[in-house]
Design a protein around this motif. Structure first.
Motif, short mmCIF file in Angstrom:
data_model
loop_
_atom_site.label_atom_id
_atom_site.label_comp_id
_atom_site.label_asym_id
_atom_site.label_seq_id
_atom_site.Cartn_x
_atom_site.Cartn_y
_atom_site.Cartn_z
N CYS A 230 0.86 -1.21 0.00
CA CYS A 230 0.00 0.00 0.00
C CYS A 230 0.88 1.25 0.00
CB CYS A 230 -0.92 0.01 1.22
SG CYS A 230 -2.01 -1.41 1.34
N PRO A 231 1.50 1.57 -1.13
CA PRO A 231 2.48 2.66 -1.15
C PRO A 231 1.89 4.05 -0.93
CG PRO A 231 1.99 1.92 -3.39
CD PRO A 231 1.32 0.95 -2.47
N PHE A 232 0.56 4.18 -1.01
CA PHE A 232 -0.06 5.50 -0.83
C PHE A 232 -0.52 5.75 0.60
CE2 PHE A 232 -1.36 4.09 -5.23
CZ PHE A 232 -0.33 4.76 -5.88
N ASP A 233 -0.52 4.71 1.42
CA ASP A 233 -1.07 4.83 2.77
C ASP A 233 0.02 5.11 3.79
OD1 ASP A 233 -3.53 4.30 1.75
OD2 ASP A 233 -3.62 2.21 2.43
N PRO A 234 -0.27 5.96 4.78
CA PRO A 234 0.66 6.16 5.89
C PRO A 234 0.68 4.92 6.78
CG PRO A 234 -1.39 7.33 6.32
CD PRO A 234 -1.50 6.76 4.93
N PRO A 235 1.56 4.87 7.78
CA PRO A 235 1.62 3.70 8.67
C PRO A 235 0.25 3.32 9.24
CG PRO A 235 3.48 5.12 9.09
CD PRO A 235 2.60 5.85 8.10
N THR B 248 0.03 13.12 0.73
CA THR B 248 0.79 13.79 1.80
C THR B 248 2.28 13.49 1.71
OG1 THR B 248 -1.16 13.46 3.22
CG2 THR B 248 0.79 14.38 4.24
N ILE B 249 2.93 14.04 0.70
CA ILE B 249 4.35 13.73 0.50
C ILE B 249 5.23 14.28 1.62
CG2 ILE B 249 4.10 13.54 -2.00
CD1 ILE B 249 5.51 16.33 -2.11
N THR B 250 4.73 15.26 2.38
CA THR B 250 5.47 15.76 3.55
C THR B 250 5.21 14.81 4.72
OG1 THR B 250 3.60 17.23 3.99
CG2 THR B 250 5.48 18.17 2.83
N HIS B 251 5.75 13.61 4.60
CA HIS B 251 5.32 12.49 5.45
C HIS B 251 6.16 12.34 6.72
CE1 HIS B 251 8.35 9.31 3.77
NE2 HIS B 251 8.84 10.53 3.64
N TYR B 252 7.09 13.24 6.99
CA TYR B 252 7.86 13.17 8.24
C TYR B 252 7.19 13.97 9.35
CZ TYR B 252 12.22 10.74 6.98
OH TYR B 252 13.15 9.81 6.65
N GLY B 253 6.04 14.55 9.06
CA GLY B 253 5.34 15.34 10.06
C GLY B 253 5.94 16.72 10.21
N ARG B 254 5.19 17.62 10.81
CA ARG B 254 5.69 18.96 11.12
C ARG B 254 6.27 18.92 12.53
NH1 ARG B 254 5.62 22.00 6.32
NH2 ARG B 254 4.08 20.93 5.02
N ARG B 255 7.52 19.33 12.66
CA ARG B 255 8.24 19.17 13.91
C ARG B 255 8.23 20.46 14.73
NH1 ARG B 255 11.14 14.19 13.51
NH2 ARG B 255 10.20 13.08 11.78
N ASP C 145 0.29 13.54 7.83
CA ASP C 145 -0.18 12.44 6.99
C ASP C 145 -1.28 11.66 7.69
OD1 ASP C 145 1.71 11.58 8.83
OD2 ASP C 145 2.69 10.17 7.47
N SER C 146 -1.17 11.51 9.01
CA SER C 146 -2.25 10.89 9.78
C SER C 146 -3.48 11.79 9.82
CB SER C 146 -1.78 10.60 11.20
OG SER C 146 -2.85 10.15 12.02
N HIS D 22 -6.98 20.24 3.80
CA HIS D 22 -5.94 19.28 4.17
C HIS D 22 -4.71 20.01 4.74
CE1 HIS D 22 -3.34 20.39 0.78
NE2 HIS D 22 -4.42 20.40 0.02
N LEU D 23 -3.83 19.23 5.37
CA LEU D 23 -2.67 19.81 6.06
C LEU D 23 -1.35 19.47 5.39
CD1 LEU D 23 -3.77 19.12 9.76
CD2 LEU D 23 -4.08 21.19 8.40
N THR D 24 -1.39 19.12 4.12
CA THR D 24 -0.16 18.78 3.40
C THR D 24 0.82 19.94 3.37
OG1 THR D 24 -1.33 17.16 2.06
CG2 THR D 24 0.77 17.95 1.20
N PHE D 25 0.30 21.17 3.25
CA PHE D 25 1.15 22.35 3.25
C PHE D 25 1.37 22.91 4.66
CE2 PHE D 25 -0.73 22.72 -1.13
CZ PHE D 25 0.46 22.51 -1.82
N GLY D 26 0.96 22.17 5.67
CA GLY D 26 1.07 22.66 7.03
C GLY D 26 -0.11 23.52 7.41
N TYR D 27 0.06 24.29 8.47
CA TYR D 27 -1.01 25.13 9.00
C TYR D 27 -0.38 26.20 9.87
CZ TYR D 27 -5.59 26.33 11.00
OH TYR D 27 -6.73 26.99 11.37
#
Length: 393
Positions: free
Chosen positions: A7-12, A275-282, A307-308, A332-337
């Protein structure tokens, strides 16, 4: 956490249970640090909008992405990892160049880039790699023109950029790559100072001459814009195309109606779904903060898993794990917030709105030339995507 097999499109898969049972939980990072993982949509937005959570990577508690990313961003900071008011001061310098009206005016030029590069791509042999043969050249040509960087140098900066965003690049190798691209940009800035043009580099040089920016800050800013400007959207072009090919009903629906409104909505859904920014916002807490009943103490790191959040049924309705191009997904939050929301999102949106319908029109029989199971995915890079995607048409 790994993506589910096949499932390459799904997050963990763990995110689904965490959202339901433990939306804010402790996790161990690559360097042994413990941080808070935030998985629900509303909680992620709350963290990203709260100035008590800092984006400053020099804070000892900051949950960094990898050794390479950590050392380069700490040594050469940009507004991406600054807090207000310094963040706002730097960001305002670029607002003019990336505002929606200005980017919309670039649409015809972006269309020309896409058409010309598709001409070159389709004139070559089959199968061909959609990533290196089309996606990267499109985004590199657009950001090069906007910034004032010679497009003929794209292979050089793509190679250095690849090292800087890889989760497997060590600190020394990352610093060497950073120094190499800084030297290149420094020479380019000197030439541009002697021969200014209507581009971002010349605009920033005006700010520098007025005392608003140091040369070091200018080069760091250009480095960020150049890397983010081609890597992110190039990954979305290839990965989004793959997602459409793997969802024939959605692909057929988009082919049947490529009107601007339909395409724009489809782009938002693809951005949410992938959600290619898949490392999360830190972030790191500057003081004790309570989020959804959990106390996060001063100095503790937070990974806001966008991504979650983008798969949260409370925000996106039934079946959020399915690609549905008719879904209303603009929030969506792909670009952050919040204040750190991606500066370049208007440009990314226009590029994708041009690329997808053009690909469908020009290559109606586009298909994969290898099984999905054999495709090399960027699972350990800061931006998720594909290293290569062989296709035929």
């Amino acid at each position: 956490m790994s993506r589910p097999p096949g499932c390459p499109f799904d997050p963990p898969a763990e995110f689904r249970d965490l959202r339901a049972d433990e939306p804010i939980s402790r996790v161990r990072l690559w360097d042994g640090k413990i941080a808070w993982l935030v998985t629900r949509f509303d909680d992620v937005r709350e963290v990203l909008a709260d100035p008590r959570f800092s984006a400053d990577m020099t804070n000892p508690g900051f949950p960094s992405h990898s050794a390479g990313v950590s050392v380069t961003r700490q040594k050469h900071p940009t507004f991406l990892n600054m807090d207000d008011p310094e963040h706002a001061r730097h960001r305002r310098m670029l607002t003019r160049d990336f505002m929606i009206k200005r980017v919309e005016a670039l649409r015809p030029r972006i269309q020309r880039h896409v058409d010309e590069l598709l001409d070159e791509f389709t004139a070559g042999p089959q199968p061909a790699d959609l990533v290196t043969g089309f996606a990267l050249p499109v985004t590199s040509s657009v950001i090069s023109e906007l910034l004032g960087v010679p497009y003929e140098d794209h292979e050089f900066f793509q190679r250095q950029s690849g090292l800087l965003i890889s989760g497997e690049t060590g600190a020394d190798e990352a610093l060497e790559a950073f120094a190499t691209i800084r030297e290149y940009l420094g020479g380019l800035v000197e030439r541009k100072a002697a021969e200014p043009a209507p581009d971002v580099i010349s605009h920033l040089l005006e700010i520098e001459r007025a005392g608003g920016l140091s040369r070091d800050e200018l080069i760091n800013m250009l480095n960020l814009l150049l890397r983010a400007g081609h890597e992110t959207t190039a990954n979305m072009i290839a990965l989004g195309t793959l997602a459409l090919l793997q969802n024939p009903a959605q692909l057929a629906a988009l082919k049947a109606d490529t009107s601007p409104a339909v395409v724009a909505n489809a782009v938002e859904e693809l951005l949410r779904y992938l959600t290619i920014t898949h490392y999360g916002r830190r972030r790191v807490a500057l003081e004790d903060v309570e989020v959804a009943g959990t106390l996060i103490r001063k100095g503790e790191g937070v990974v806001a898993a966008n991504d979650s959040a983008n798969r949260d049924p409370e925000a996106f309705g039934d079946n959020p794990d399915e690609l549905d191009l008719s879904r209303s997904a603009r929030h969506h939050l792909t670009f952050g917030y919040g204040v750190h929301q991606c500066l370049g999102q208007p440009l990314a949106r226009v590029e994708l709105q041009v690329v997808y319908p053009t690909l469908l029109r020009r290559l109606p029989d586009l298909r994969l030339a290898a099984p999905v199971s054999e495709l090399p995915f960027k699972t350990k890079n800061v931006f998720y995507g594909l290293f290569a995607m062989p296709v035929e048409w």
